[in-house]
Design a protein around this motif. Structure first.
Motif, PDB file in Angstrom:
ATOM      1  N   LYS A  63       0.813  -1.526  -0.180  1.00  0.00           N
ATOM      2  CA  LYS A  63      -0.113   0.018   0.142  1.00  0.00           C
ATOM      3  C   LYS A  63       0.479   1.153   0.090  1.00  0.00           C
ATOM      4  O   LYS A  63       0.600   2.634   0.163  1.00  0.00           O
ATOM      5  CB  LYS A  63      -0.774   0.229   1.062  1.00  0.00           C
ATOM      6  CG  LYS A  63      -2.005  -1.206   1.440  1.00  0.00           C
ATOM      7  CD  LYS A  63      -2.972  -1.096   2.048  1.00  0.00           C
ATOM      8  CE  LYS A  63      -3.779  -2.312   2.423  1.00  0.00           C
ATOM      9  NZ  LYS A  63      -5.167  -2.318   3.545  1.00  0.00           N
ATOM     10  N   GLN A  64       2.333   1.704  -0.481  1.00  0.00           N
ATOM     11  CA  GLN A  64       2.638   2.424  -0.442  1.00  0.00           C
ATOM     12  C   GLN A  64       2.710   2.485  -2.364  1.00  0.00           C
ATOM     13  O   GLN A  64       3.143   4.161  -2.271  1.00  0.00           O
ATOM     14  CB  GLN A  64       4.490   2.233  -0.540  1.00  0.00           C
ATOM     15  CG  GLN A  64       4.450   1.242   0.987  1.00  0.00           C
ATOM     16  CD  GLN A  64       6.483   0.729   0.874  1.00  0.00           C
ATOM     17  OE1 GLN A  64       6.493  -0.230   0.162  1.00  0.00           O
ATOM     18  NE2 GLN A  64       6.619   1.356   2.171  1.00  0.00           N
ATOM     19  N   VAL A  65       2.303   2.046  -2.747  1.00  0.00           N
ATOM     20  CA  VAL A  65       2.060   2.729  -4.402  1.00  0.00           C
ATOM     21  C   VAL A  65       0.936   2.338  -4.959  1.00  0.00           C
ATOM     22  O   VAL A  65      -0.014   1.730  -4.261  1.00  0.00           O
ATOM     23  CB  VAL A  65       2.900   1.603  -5.966  1.00  0.00           C
ATOM     24  CG1 VAL A  65       2.465   2.153  -7.052  1.00  0.00           C
ATOM     25  CG2 VAL A  65       4.369   2.544  -4.781  1.00  0.00           C
ATOM     26  N   ASP A  66       0.068   3.340  -5.161  1.00  0.00           N
ATOM     27  CA  ASP A  66      -1.543   3.144  -6.270  1.00  0.00           C
ATOM     28  C   ASP A  66      -1.654   2.861  -7.147  1.00  0.00           C
ATOM     29  O   ASP A  66      -3.233   1.408  -7.628  1.00  0.00           O
ATOM     30  CB  ASP A  66      -2.280   3.835  -5.312  1.00  0.00           C
ATOM     31  CG  ASP A  66      -1.780   4.652  -4.098  1.00  0.00           C
ATOM     32  OD1 ASP A  66      -2.234   4.047  -3.070  1.00  0.00           O
ATOM     33  OD2 ASP A  66      -1.426   6.287  -3.976  1.00  0.00           O
ATOM     34  N   ILE A  67      -0.774   3.265  -8.145  1.00  0.00           N
ATOM     35  CA  ILE A  67      -1.514   3.182  -9.768  1.00  0.00           C
ATOM     36  C   ILE A  67       0.166   2.725 -10.309  1.00  0.00           C
ATOM     37  O   ILE A  67       0.888   3.666 -10.044  1.00  0.00           O
ATOM     38  CB  ILE A  67      -1.939   4.420 -10.258  1.00  0.00           C
ATOM     39  CG1 ILE A  67      -3.162   5.352  -9.484  1.00  0.00           C
ATOM     40  CG2 ILE A  67      -2.331   3.982 -11.866  1.00  0.00           C
ATOM     41  CD1 ILE A  67      -3.776   6.750 -10.089  1.00  0.00           C
TER      42      ILE A  67
ATOM     43  N   VAL B  48      -8.285   1.978  -3.369  1.00  0.00           N
ATOM     44  CA  VAL B  48      -8.110   3.008  -3.661  1.00  0.00           C
ATOM     45  C   VAL B  48      -9.137   3.558  -5.098  1.00  0.00           C
ATOM     46  O   VAL B  48      -9.884   4.129  -5.052  1.00  0.00           O
ATOM     47  CB  VAL B  48      -6.422   3.492  -4.768  1.00  0.00           C
ATOM     48  CG1 VAL B  48      -6.562   4.472  -5.498  1.00  0.00           C
ATOM     49  CG2 VAL B  48      -5.531   3.353  -3.617  1.00  0.00           C
ATOM     50  N   LEU B  49      -9.688   2.253  -5.742  1.00  0.00           N
ATOM     51  CA  LEU B  49     -10.685   2.134  -6.776  1.00  0.00           C
ATOM     52  C   LEU B  49     -11.551   2.563  -5.832  1.00  0.00           C
ATOM     53  O   LEU B  49     -12.402   2.814  -7.479  1.00  0.00           O
ATOM     54  CB  LEU B  49     -10.603   0.761  -7.814  1.00  0.00           C
ATOM     55  CG  LEU B  49     -11.200   0.879  -9.327  1.00  0.00           C
ATOM     56  CD1 LEU B  49     -10.326   2.318 -10.376  1.00  0.00           C
ATOM     57  CD2 LEU B  49     -10.491   0.259  -9.785  1.00  0.00           C
ATOM     58  N   ASN B  50     -12.092   1.361  -5.395  1.00  0.00           N
ATOM     59  CA  ASN B  50     -13.198   1.748  -4.851  1.00  0.00           C
ATOM     60  C   ASN B  50     -13.499   2.997  -3.497  1.00  0.00           C
ATOM     61  O   ASN B  50     -14.894   3.562  -3.621  1.00  0.00           O
ATOM     62  CB  ASN B  50     -13.231   0.315  -3.272  1.00  0.00           C
ATOM     63  CG  ASN B  50     -13.585  -0.939  -4.127  1.00  0.00           C
ATOM     64  OD1 ASN B  50     -13.485  -1.005  -5.014  1.00  0.00           O
ATOM     65  ND2 ASN B  50     -13.095  -1.827  -3.204  1.00  0.00           N
ATOM     66  N   ALA B  51     -12.405   3.950  -2.994  1.00  0.00           N
ATOM     67  CA  ALA B  51     -12.669   4.655  -2.970  1.00  0.00           C
ATOM     68  C   ALA B  51     -12.972   6.365  -4.110  1.00  0.00           C
ATOM     69  O   ALA B  51     -13.612   7.289  -3.650  1.00  0.00           O
ATOM     70  CB  ALA B  51     -11.678   5.450  -1.592  1.00  0.00           C
ATOM     71  N   LYS B  52     -12.081   5.297  -4.848  1.00  0.00           N
ATOM     72  CA  LYS B  52     -12.491   6.760  -6.396  1.00  0.00           C
ATOM     73  C   LYS B  52     -12.579   5.737  -7.584  1.00  0.00           C
ATOM     74  O   LYS B  52     -12.641   6.523  -8.729  1.00  0.00           O
ATOM     75  CB  LYS B  52     -11.061   7.456  -6.632  1.00  0.00           C
ATOM     76  CG  LYS B  52     -10.565   8.322  -5.575  1.00  0.00           C
ATOM     77  CD  LYS B  52      -9.437   9.012  -6.011  1.00  0.00           C
ATOM     78  CE  LYS B  52      -8.311  10.344  -4.463  1.00  0.00           C
ATOM     79  NZ  LYS B  52      -9.956  11.036  -4.307  1.00  0.00           N
ATOM     80  N   PRO B  53     -14.026   5.569  -7.783  1.00  0.00           N
ATOM     81  CA  PRO B  53     -14.127   4.794  -8.816  1.00  0.00           C
ATOM     82  C   PRO B  53     -14.439   5.079 -10.124  1.00  0.00           C
ATOM     83  O   PRO B  53     -14.096   4.501 -11.143  1.00  0.00           O
ATOM     84  CB  PRO B  53     -15.604   4.462  -8.594  1.00  0.00           C
ATOM     85  CG  PRO B  53     -16.111   5.309  -7.489  1.00  0.00           C
ATOM     86  CD  PRO B  53     -15.096   5.594  -6.877  1.00  0.00           C
ATOM     87  N   GLU B  54     -14.229   6.672 -10.045  1.00  0.00           N
ATOM     88  CA  GLU B  54     -13.798   7.306 -11.424  1.00  0.00           C
ATOM     89  C   GLU B  54     -12.723   7.198 -11.798  1.00  0.00           C
ATOM     90  O   GLU B  54     -12.256   7.595 -12.908  1.00  0.00           O
ATOM     91  CB  GLU B  54     -13.958   9.078 -10.993  1.00  0.00           C
ATOM     92  CG  GLU B  54     -12.968  10.347 -10.282  1.00  0.00           C
ATOM     93  CD  GLU B  54     -13.320   9.390  -8.974  1.00  0.00           C
ATOM     94  OE1 GLU B  54     -12.191  10.220  -7.644  1.00  0.00           O
ATOM     95  OE2 GLU B  54     -14.245   8.286  -8.320  1.00  0.00           O
ATOM     96  N   LEU B  55     -11.452   7.106 -11.455  1.00  0.00           N
ATOM     97  CA  LEU B  55     -10.116   6.564 -11.591  1.00  0.00           C
ATOM     98  C   LEU B  55      -9.842   5.804 -12.398  1.00  0.00           C
ATOM     99  O   LEU B  55      -9.465   5.548 -13.813  1.00  0.00           O
ATOM    100  CB  LEU B  55      -9.331   5.652 -10.535  1.00  0.00           C
ATOM    101  CG  LEU B  55      -8.748   7.001  -9.851  1.00  0.00           C
ATOM    102  CD1 LEU B  55      -7.789   6.364  -8.546  1.00  0.00           C
ATOM    103  CD2 LEU B  55      -7.252   7.269 -10.812  1.00  0.00           C
ATOM    104  N   ALA B  56     -11.026   4.619 -12.879  1.00  0.00           N
ATOM    105  CA  ALA B  56     -11.361   3.406 -14.044  1.00  0.00           C
ATOM    106  C   ALA B  56     -11.152   4.016 -14.517  1.00  0.00           C
ATOM    107  O   ALA B  56     -10.769   4.194 -16.262  1.00  0.00           O
ATOM    108  CB  ALA B  56     -12.252   2.605 -13.263  1.00  0.00           C
ATOM    109  N   GLU B  57     -12.585   5.097 -15.475  1.00  0.00           N
ATOM    110  CA  GLU B  57     -12.860   5.661 -16.960  1.00  0.00           C
ATOM    111  C   GLU B  57     -11.716   6.984 -16.934  1.00  0.00           C
ATOM    112  O   GLU B  57     -11.367   6.349 -18.145  1.00  0.00           O
ATOM    113  CB  GLU B  57     -14.081   6.147 -16.604  1.00  0.00           C
ATOM    114  CG  GLU B  57     -14.730   7.072 -18.111  1.00  0.00           C
ATOM    115  CD  GLU B  57     -14.831   5.804 -19.062  1.00  0.00           C
ATOM    116  OE1 GLU B  57     -14.977   5.832 -20.315  1.00  0.00           O
ATOM    117  OE2 GLU B  57     -15.167   4.746 -19.029  1.00  0.00           O
ATOM    118  N   ALA B  58     -10.853   7.375 -16.542  1.00  0.00           N
ATOM    119  CA  ALA B  58     -10.144   7.879 -16.645  1.00  0.00           C
ATOM    120  C   ALA B  58      -8.635   7.576 -17.047  1.00  0.00           C
ATOM    121  O   ALA B  58      -8.329   8.334 -18.697  1.00  0.00           O
ATOM    122  CB  ALA B  58      -9.479   9.091 -15.256  1.00  0.00           C
ATOM    123  N   LEU B  59      -8.332   6.173 -16.614  1.00  0.00           N
ATOM    124  CA  LEU B  59      -7.883   5.884 -16.666  1.00  0.00           C
ATOM    125  C   LEU B  59      -7.391   4.361 -17.697  1.00  0.00           C
ATOM    126  O   LEU B  59      -6.714   4.525 -18.825  1.00  0.00           O
ATOM    127  CB  LEU B  59      -7.023   4.764 -15.507  1.00  0.00           C
ATOM    128  CG  LEU B  59      -6.178   5.742 -14.746  1.00  0.00           C
ATOM    129  CD1 LEU B  59      -6.447   4.019 -13.239  1.00  0.00           C
ATOM    130  CD2 LEU B  59      -4.642   6.303 -15.241  1.00  0.00           C
TER     131      LEU B  59
END
Length: 309
Positions: free
Chosen positions: A81-85, A258-269
Motif C-alpha cells: 500500500k505504498q503505491v496506488d497506480i 483505492v479504486l473503491n474509494a475513487k471509482p472515477e479513476l477507472a474511466e479516466a485511466l
C-alpha cells in the motif's frame, strides 16, 4: 454541587467536540492525500507517468509520481500500500510475479493476470492495444550483410565466431533487470542454446543499448519493440522464431482499495489506455529519445492533440 456538575457536562461536550473535530480533520487529510503513481526506468514509462499525472489533474485527482523504480519494487510497494497506480505489463505479472511460464496468447495472458492479481488486491483495467515485448536488434546494414533476420540465426553466428575466431567474439547488450529476471537471460539462453562468456554480456542502462548497437559498441542488443529509436536508428529487429518472449500489453493497474474509494479513476485511466497502440507510443518515445523533448512536454502535447487538455 450543581455548578460542579454543569462544569463536568460542559467539559464532556468540549472533549467530544475536540475528538470529533480531530477525526474529521484526519478523514479530510487521508482523503486529500495525493495518490502515488510508480513508473519504471525507461522512456515509455516516463511518458505514461507524465500523461497520467497531467490528465488526472484535470479530473481533480492529485498524483505524486515516483519514477525509475524496478518492477519488483513497484509490485512490492503496491502490495504494501505504498503505491496506488502503475502502468504494468501483462507478461511481467504472468512470469515474474505469478511464476507462470506456460505459453499463452495475449488475451489469455491478460485474463490470467487479471484473475490472479485480483486476489492480491490489484485491479487490471483495460489493456492498451500495444505489445512492448522484448526483442533482439542489430544495425540493419550489419544484419543484412550477415544474412541474419531471426534470433536463431544470430545465435548460430555467435556460436560460429566463438569456435573460429574467439578473439573477436560478438558482444551483446542487455539491461541489468533482464539479466536477473526469472523470465530473462537464463531461460532465453536455454531456449535458444545461446552460450555467452561473461565478457560477451554487456550490461547497461536500457536506454543506452540502442546507442551501443548503432555505434557498433556491441554487435546486437536486447531492445523494447515500441522504442522510438528502433526506427530512428534504423535497427533491424530479429524475429523471435522460437516464441520465447511473451505478450507485454501495457495496462493501468490500481489497488482495489483505492479504486473503491475513487471509482472515477477507472474511466479516466481507461480513456488513456484506449488511445495507445504500438505506433502511437513509438512516436511519443521518439520525441523524447531522438528529438530530446521532455516527457512532460510530450505528454502535454499528446493530451492536447486528443482533446483532453
Amino acid at each position: 454541587m450543581i455548578k460542579l456538575k454543569q462544569r463536568y457536562q460542559q467539559w464532556g461536550r468540549t472533549v467530544k467536540f475536540s475528538v470529533l473535530s480531530a477525526l474529521l480533520l484526519t478523514s479530510v487529510t487521508v482523503h486529500a492525500a495525493p495518490l502515488v503513481l510508480a513508473s519504471k526506468n525507461f522512456t515509455e514509462q516516463h511518458i505514461l507517468s507524465a500523461i497520467t499525472v497531467q490528465y488526472l489533474a484535470t479530473k481533480g485527482i492529485d498524483v505524486t509520481p515516483k519514477t525509475d523504480l524496478a518492477s519488483t519494487i513497484i509490485r512490492n510497494a503496491m502490495l504494501n500500500k505504498q503505491v496506488d497506480i502503475a502502468w504494468e505489463y501483462t507478461g511481467t505479472s504472468l512470469i515474474v510475479y505469478n511464476h507462470i511460464h506456460e505459453s499463452m496468447s495475449s488475451e489469455e495472458t491478460y485474463n490470467t493476470v487479471k484473475k490472479l492479481d485480483a486476489k492480491q488486491g490489484i485491479v487490471w483495467l483495460e489493456p492498451a492495444k500495444m505489445n512492448n515485448t522484448y526483442a533482439f536488434a542489430m544495425q540493419r546494414t550489419r544484419a543484412e550483410k550477415e544474412n541474419i533476420s531471426t534470433l536463431s540465426q544470430l545465435v548460430d553466428r555467435i556460436t560460429q565466431i566463438q569456435k573460429t575466431d574467439a578473439k573477436h567474439n560478438w558482444m551483446v547488450a542487455f539491461d541489468p533487470e533482464f539479466v536477473n529476471r526469472s523470465d530473462g537471460l537464463k531461460p532465453m539462453q536455454d531456449t535458444y542454446q545461446l552460450n555467452l562468456e561473461r565478457p560477451q554480456i554487456r550490461q547497461m542502462d536500457p536506454g543506452l543499448v540502442y546507442n551501443a548497437i548503432r555505434d557498433g559498441f556491441v554487435d546486437a542488443g536486447l531492445i523494447y519493440t515500441t522504442d522510438g529509436r528502433v526506427n530512428g536508428f534504423d535497427l533491424k529487429v530479429l524475429e523471435d522464431d522460437k516464441g520465447f518472449f511473451p505478450s507485454y500489453a501495457v495496462t493501468p493497474t490500481v489497488r482495489a482499495e483505492v479504486l473503491n474509494a475513487k471509482p472515477e479513476l477507472a474511466e479516466a485511466l481507461n480513456t488513456l489506455s484506449r488511445l495507445l497502440d504500438n505506433d502511437v507510443i513509438s512516436a511519443l518515445n521518439a520525441k523524447v529519445d531522438i528529438e530530446h523533448q521532455s516527457a512532460e512536454r510530450v505528454a502535454t502535447q499528446f493530451l492536447k492533440d486528443n482533446g483532453l487538455l
